[in-house]
Design a protein around this motif. Structure first.
Motif, short mmCIF file in Angstrom:
data_model
loop_
_atom_site.label_atom_id
_atom_site.label_comp_id
_atom_site.label_asym_id
_atom_site.label_seq_id
_atom_site.Cartn_x
_atom_site.Cartn_y
_atom_site.Cartn_z
N UNK A 106 48.69 52.29 -28.24
CA UNK A 106 49.07 53.66 -28.61
C UNK A 106 50.72 53.96 -28.62
N UNK A 107 51.10 54.76 -29.36
CA UNK A 107 52.46 55.19 -29.39
C UNK A 107 52.35 56.82 -29.60
N UNK A 108 52.78 57.43 -28.42
CA UNK A 108 52.37 58.92 -28.12
C UNK A 108 53.38 59.49 -27.27
N UNK A 109 53.34 60.75 -27.47
CA UNK A 109 54.13 61.71 -26.55
C UNK A 109 53.45 61.84 -25.16
N UNK A 110 54.57 61.87 -24.15
CA UNK A 110 54.16 61.80 -22.79
C UNK A 110 53.21 62.89 -22.31
N UNK A 111 52.92 63.91 -22.86
CA UNK A 111 51.96 64.91 -22.70
C UNK A 111 50.57 64.35 -22.82
N UNK A 112 50.61 63.56 -23.92
CA UNK A 112 49.22 63.05 -23.93
C UNK A 112 48.76 61.81 -23.10
N UNK A 113 49.80 60.77 -22.73
CA UNK A 113 49.95 59.68 -21.98
C UNK A 113 49.56 60.04 -20.40
N UNK A 114 50.37 61.27 -20.05
CA UNK A 114 50.47 61.58 -18.54
C UNK A 114 49.35 62.65 -17.80
N UNK A 115 48.74 63.16 -19.12
CA UNK A 115 47.74 64.13 -18.82
C UNK A 115 46.38 63.64 -19.41
N UNK B 221 49.02 56.92 -15.63
CA UNK B 221 49.66 58.21 -15.74
C UNK B 221 50.08 58.70 -14.22
N UNK B 222 51.13 59.31 -14.35
CA UNK B 222 51.70 59.84 -13.19
C UNK B 222 51.97 61.47 -13.11
N UNK B 223 51.77 62.05 -14.40
CA UNK B 223 51.77 63.59 -14.58
C UNK B 223 52.95 64.14 -14.35
N UNK C 25 62.87 56.56 -23.18
CA UNK C 25 63.67 56.88 -22.36
C UNK C 25 63.16 56.55 -20.87
N UNK C 26 64.23 55.82 -19.90
CA UNK C 26 63.84 55.50 -18.67
C UNK C 26 64.43 56.85 -17.73
N UNK C 27 63.28 57.37 -17.33
CA UNK C 27 63.79 58.34 -16.33
C UNK C 27 63.02 58.13 -14.80
N UNK C 28 63.96 57.62 -13.85
CA UNK C 28 63.76 57.08 -12.60
C UNK C 28 62.66 58.17 -12.10
N UNK C 29 61.75 57.77 -11.38
CA UNK C 29 60.80 58.36 -10.75
C UNK C 29 59.65 59.13 -11.39
N UNK C 30 59.83 59.23 -12.83
CA UNK C 30 58.95 60.13 -13.47
C UNK C 30 58.41 59.08 -14.82
N UNK C 31 59.12 58.59 -15.63
CA UNK C 31 58.64 57.56 -16.66
C UNK C 31 59.66 56.44 -16.79
N UNK D 214 56.96 58.37 -4.20
CA UNK D 214 56.02 58.98 -5.13
C UNK D 214 54.86 59.84 -4.11
N UNK D 215 54.69 61.10 -4.04
CA UNK D 215 54.10 61.90 -3.36
C UNK D 215 52.56 61.88 -3.71
N UNK D 216 51.76 62.01 -2.89
CA UNK D 216 50.27 62.05 -3.14
C UNK D 216 50.04 63.11 -4.26
N UNK D 217 49.31 62.68 -5.26
CA UNK D 217 49.14 63.53 -6.38
C UNK D 217 47.49 63.60 -6.68
N UNK D 218 46.88 64.69 -6.85
CA UNK D 218 45.59 65.01 -7.14
C UNK D 218 45.65 65.61 -8.39
#
Length: 395
Positions: A121-130, A146-148, A188-194, A338-342
């Motif tokens: 896949x080659x996609x926008x992060x809205x689709x990959x992270x959610x 995914x980390x959201x 783009x490398x975004x430390x702590x996010x992507x 990285x905090x706990x994620x639900x």
């Protein structure tokens, strides 16, 4: 015969032709099934931002794909290139054109089963992270990654291949081998996010058949995760599985894994799973609960508890109802950033086929997400209504 070398990202649409040539598929019976979908999408919080930061979108969406598959009782190959594009007149920064390629090879004999699924896949992060309710991998093989979290517009390239083989040594004993490799690269490398991550793993199992359709197996597992650091993992599990029919099966597994980051102390994690998929003439049910360890795009490795549910009910030959849900909880395997994620998503939908080749579809979904370090949770409601055209549909 020499086969052409392809760059998947630049020439992914040429893959079906290349594979057909390289495998000598001209002698096989091929089925081609195009699918075109066009519709209207709305979301009141497209990126699942915190309250007062929501981005509302509405506009057109198109999804076009074509499936090439062989028709053979033993050896099968299937490949589907697909493009999804959105157009939001009032939020053009959220427009995207995403590319997908799924494929699978299987070869089944009375004693041996080989399976090789592939995804790109080659996609926008809205689709990959959610991820959607209907996504998440096969039974007992949940997708990870995914980390959201969002900071700015970004794209992700991702591919995964997971070959496996099982062989009945005798009427009582079975051997299994499997491996997998995945790679995610962000524009783009975004430390702590992507951040880029990868995973490579292998497993070997041995067990005995408790009945002609059921088996009890013991597996040894090894993996390596490459995020902001390298993490090694070793473990084992015990699994019981059964095949009720060609489309119905169930499994239960439990095990443990030791995870050792390159920098830091090791941690022992329980890995487990239980679920099944069942199909009848008018109903299908998919239910899967897993506890797994893997990398996510935030640049770390997490322990994920995940529940996936899908139900399809054909009310009649022309009208069907769909429902699905996905709930997950991520906890970093060691104390870090990285905090706990639900995360949770629920979906309801319908399909009305007024003609053999034409149908009307509609879906509604509700998303919810919470991080332990944020002041509030976030939620979003969205719907899609569209028309689907399948010119080769048989019934």
């Amino acid at each position: 015969m020499l086969c052409p070398k392809l760059s998947i990202r630049k020439h992914w649409a040429a893959v079906p032709l290349a594979v057909a040539v390289c495998t000598g598929a001209s002698a096989a019976n091929w089925e081609v099934a195009p699918r075109v979908q066009a519709g209207y999408r709305y979301s009141d919080n497209y990126r699942l931002d915190l309250p007062s930061q929501e981005v509302e979108v509405s506009g057109g969406e198109a999804d076009v794909g074509v499936t090439f598959r062989t028709v053979d009782p033993r050896t099968n190959f299937e490949i589907t290139p697909r493009i999804n594009a959105t157009y939001f007149p009032d939020e053009k920064d959220e427009d995207s054109t995403d590319y997908y390629l799924t494929a699978g090879f299987s070869d089944v004999t009375p004693r041996r089963r080989i399976n090789v699924p592939f995804l790109y896949s080659d996609e926008y992060v809205v689709d990959s992270e959610l991820p959607e309710a209907g996504e998440g991998g096969e039974l007992g093989e949940p997708d990870q990654g995914d980390s959201g979290r969002f900071v700015q517009r970004n794209r992700r390239d991702f591919f995964r291949i997971a070959p496996s083989m099982s062989y009945d040594i005798s009427q009582r004993y079975r051997m299994e081998l499997n491996a997998h490799y995945l790679q995610a690269d962000f524009e783009n490398q975004l430390p702590g996010f992507q951040q880029d991550f990868s995973e490579v793993g292998a497993g070997a199992g041995f067990g005995f058949l408790t009945s002609p359709r059921s088996a009890l197996l013991v597996r040894a597992l090894a993996s390596q995760y490459d995020t902001t650091t390298t993490t090694d993992a070793y473990g084992g599990e015990v699994e019981w599985n059964t095949q009720y029919s060609a489309n119905s099966r169930a499994y239960v597994r439990v095990g443990a894994q030791q995870t050792k980051p390159e920098r830091g102390s090791s941690d022992t994690n329980i890995i487990a799973g239980a679920g099944g998929q069942w199909a009848s003439q008018r109903n299908t049910l998919f239910l899967d609960f897993t506890r797994s360890v893997g990398p996510v795009s935030a640049g770390t490795v997490v322990e994920r508890h995940q529940l996936r549910l899908r139900i399809d009910h054909d009310v009649s030959q022309r009208f069907a109802l769909r429902a699905g849900a996905r709930l997950s909880r991520d906890e970093e395997i060691e104390d870090g950033s990285y905090p706990t994620r639900e995360y949770a998503i629920g979906e309801l939908g319908f399909e009305w086929r007024w003609l053999r080749q034409w149908s009307l579809i509609g879906t509604y979904n509700y998303r919810w997400q919470e991080y332990e370090d944020e002041p509030s949770d976030a939620s979003a409601s969205a719907f899609l209504i569209g028309i689907v055209y399948e010119p080769k549909r048989a019934q």
